[in-house]
Write a protein that holds these residues in place. Structure first.
Motif, PDB file in Angstrom:
ATOM      1  N   GLU A 242      63.779  69.814  32.885  1.00 45.46           N
ATOM      2  CA  GLU A 242      63.687  68.425  33.661  1.00 45.46           C
ATOM      3  C   GLU A 242      62.525  68.440  34.601  1.00 45.46           C
ATOM      4  O   GLU A 242      61.932  67.485  34.405  1.00 45.46           O
ATOM      5  CB  GLU A 242      64.979  68.137  34.358  1.00 45.46           C
ATOM      6  CG  GLU A 242      65.029  66.670  34.829  1.00 45.46           C
ATOM      7  CD  GLU A 242      66.382  66.326  35.732  1.00 45.46           C
ATOM      8  OE1 GLU A 242      67.571  66.781  35.424  1.00 45.46           O
ATOM      9  OE2 GLU A 242      66.393  65.550  36.580  1.00 45.46           O
ATOM     10  N   ASN A 243      62.521  69.521  35.313  1.00 43.27           N
ATOM     11  CA  ASN A 243      61.457  69.248  36.411  1.00 43.27           C
ATOM     12  C   ASN A 243      60.078  69.597  36.031  1.00 43.27           C
ATOM     13  O   ASN A 243      59.404  69.452  36.578  1.00 43.27           O
ATOM     14  CB  ASN A 243      61.878  70.247  37.543  1.00 43.27           C
ATOM     15  CG  ASN A 243      63.157  69.845  38.376  1.00 43.27           C
ATOM     16  OD1 ASN A 243      63.486  68.796  38.197  1.00 43.27           O
ATOM     17  ND2 ASN A 243      63.859  70.704  39.311  1.00 43.27           N
ATOM     18  N   LEU A 244      60.365  70.153  34.992  1.00 39.85           N
ATOM     19  CA  LEU A 244      58.945  70.549  34.353  1.00 39.85           C
ATOM     20  C   LEU A 244      58.244  69.381  33.311  1.00 39.85           C
ATOM     21  O   LEU A 244      57.043  69.369  33.405  1.00 39.85           O
ATOM     22  CB  LEU A 244      58.999  71.724  32.938  1.00 39.85           C
ATOM     23  CG  LEU A 244      58.911  73.209  33.472  1.00 39.85           C
ATOM     24  CD1 LEU A 244      58.913  74.152  32.263  1.00 39.85           C
ATOM     25  CD2 LEU A 244      57.443  73.386  34.143  1.00 39.85           C
ATOM     26  N   ASN A 245      59.180  68.699  32.858  1.00 42.69           N
ATOM     27  CA  ASN A 245      58.699  67.616  32.036  1.00 42.69           C
ATOM     28  C   ASN A 245      58.440  66.257  32.702  1.00 42.69           C
ATOM     29  O   ASN A 245      58.860  65.374  32.779  1.00 42.69           O
ATOM     30  CB  ASN A 245      59.790  67.290  30.844  1.00 42.69           C
ATOM     31  CG  ASN A 245      59.889  68.338  30.075  1.00 42.69           C
ATOM     32  OD1 ASN A 245      58.789  68.738  29.581  1.00 42.69           O
ATOM     33  ND2 ASN A 245      60.935  68.548  29.647  1.00 42.69           N
ATOM     34  N   ILE A 246      57.201  66.555  33.602  1.00 44.14           N
ATOM     35  CA  ILE A 246      56.954  65.441  34.257  1.00 44.14           C
ATOM     36  C   ILE A 246      55.401  65.027  34.294  1.00 44.14           C
ATOM     37  O   ILE A 246      54.848  64.121  34.997  1.00 44.14           O
ATOM     38  CB  ILE A 246      57.065  65.645  35.780  1.00 44.14           C
ATOM     39  CG1 ILE A 246      56.360  66.853  36.240  1.00 44.14           C
ATOM     40  CG2 ILE A 246      58.514  65.764  36.205  1.00 44.14           C
ATOM     41  CD1 ILE A 246      56.000  67.055  37.862  1.00 44.14           C
TER      42      ILE A 246
END
Ligand SMILES: NC(=O)c1ccc[n+]([C@@H]2O[C@H](COP(=O)([O-])OP(=O)(O)OC[C@H]3O[C@@H](n4cnc5c(N)ncnc54)[C@H](OP(=O)(O)O)[C@@H]3O)[C@@H](O)[C@H]2O)c1
Length: 279
Positions: A242-246
């Motif tokens: 989640e935190n990578l997909n930004i």
């Protein structure tokens, strides 16, 4: 998503690429938990791991990096404690960090917190020496104010690549960001999701809904879209992704401004008796 080291990273003033997304390890308990979380983060695609002597988990971080089999691709940052900033102490403690990490070289070595009792010129002189002698590839600072950044840049013989500071929508860090830009330093945001506060924020959730993203992702995108590197921490494997997909969506100017409006007095989370006088 795998972080593409060329397009998804920022070029530091020493020519090295730093990924926009790094993985924080504060409060990752020493031992298997920290080791596993570092390994999972590297398997998920992170290529920058942030640790510190103060976290007591350098050994586990080093184990996780080695277990990944990807050491050559990974930037490992560690930080020197404020009470170890005198040259003799600094040299000893950097060697101790390397022994704990069991790595040949630190990629990025930071002053964790300024210490007014030790002249900056002495600390930075010792760090430059450690760099020249091959103990670290790059040096930088953390928790530095504008005045300290100016002073540090005047006395250093090696480029200071970054200032790692608390940064999220609830804390206005525009002055420090402007100073970093003026001095050619990257700004690295710690506590970038405000220690989890962002996940329950109505405004961030509403903006996220429009983009098919979570509040935490909007928070991280708001930072990276300003050219700020982020190093969120999570102990949950599903949040690593989640935190990578930004990096696959953009916030509009209106959304960026609206989020900046969340800054408030008392928004700072990390503050100690040894903190400098903040800007
Ligand atoms: N230089 C310094 O002085 C300094 C100071 C503080 C921190 N740091 C560095 O910066 C790193 C990050 O800062 P931080 O750990 O203070 O705070 P943070 O990354 O802003 O927040 C971590 C908290 O947010 C939660 N979280 C993470 N991802 C989430 C998501 N997608 N949705 C909802 N909640 C989420 C985590 O809970 P779960 O684990 O349950 O996901 C954890 O409780 C540290 O680990 C450390 O490496 C440096």
């Amino acid at each position: 998503m795998k972080i593409d080291l060329i397009t998804d990273s920022v070029k530091l003033n020493n020519g090295v690429q730093m990924p926009w997304l790094g993985f924080g390890t504060f409060q990752s308990p020493p031992g298997q938990v920290a080791e596993d979380s570092v390994l999972w983060a590297l398997q998920a695609g992170y290529r920058h791991i942030d640790t510190a002597q103060m976290y007591g988990n350098e050994r586990a971080v080093g184990e996780g990096v080695r277990a990944s089999g990807q050491r050559s691709e990974v930037m490992v940052t560690t930080k020197i404690q404020p009470q170890q900033l005198a040259p003799h102490e600094l040299e000893r403690s950097v060697k101790e960090s390397l022994a704990q990490l069991r790595l040949d070289v630190i990629d990025l070595l930071l002053i964790h917190w300024p210490n007014p009792r030790v002249p900056l010129s002495e600390t930075l002189g010792a760090m430059a020496k450690m760099k020249r002698e091959g103990y670290t590839r790059a040096i930088g600072v953390s928790n530095f104010t504008v005045a300290l950044l100016d002073e540090a840049n005047k006395v250093t013989s090696e480029p200071l690549v970054c200032n790692q500071v608390e940064c999220h929508p609830y804390l206005d860090q525009d002055k420090v960001l402007a100073a970093c830009r003026r001095l050619g330093m990257a700004m690295v945001a710690y506590s970038p999701i405000a220690r989890g506060q962002a996940k329950a924020d109505e405004l961030l959730a509403r903006v996220g809904h429009a983009h098919g993203k979570t509040a935490a992702q909007v928070c991280l995108r708001w930072l990276t879209q300003q050219g700020i590197v982020v190093i969120p921490r999570t102990a949950k494997i599903e949040r690593l992704e989640e935190n990578l997909n930004i990096l696959d969506f953009d916030l509009s100017d209106a959304e960026m401004t609206e989020i900046a409006g969340l800054a408030r007095r008392g928004g700072r989370i990390v503050d100690w008796t040894w903190s400098p006088k903040w800007d």
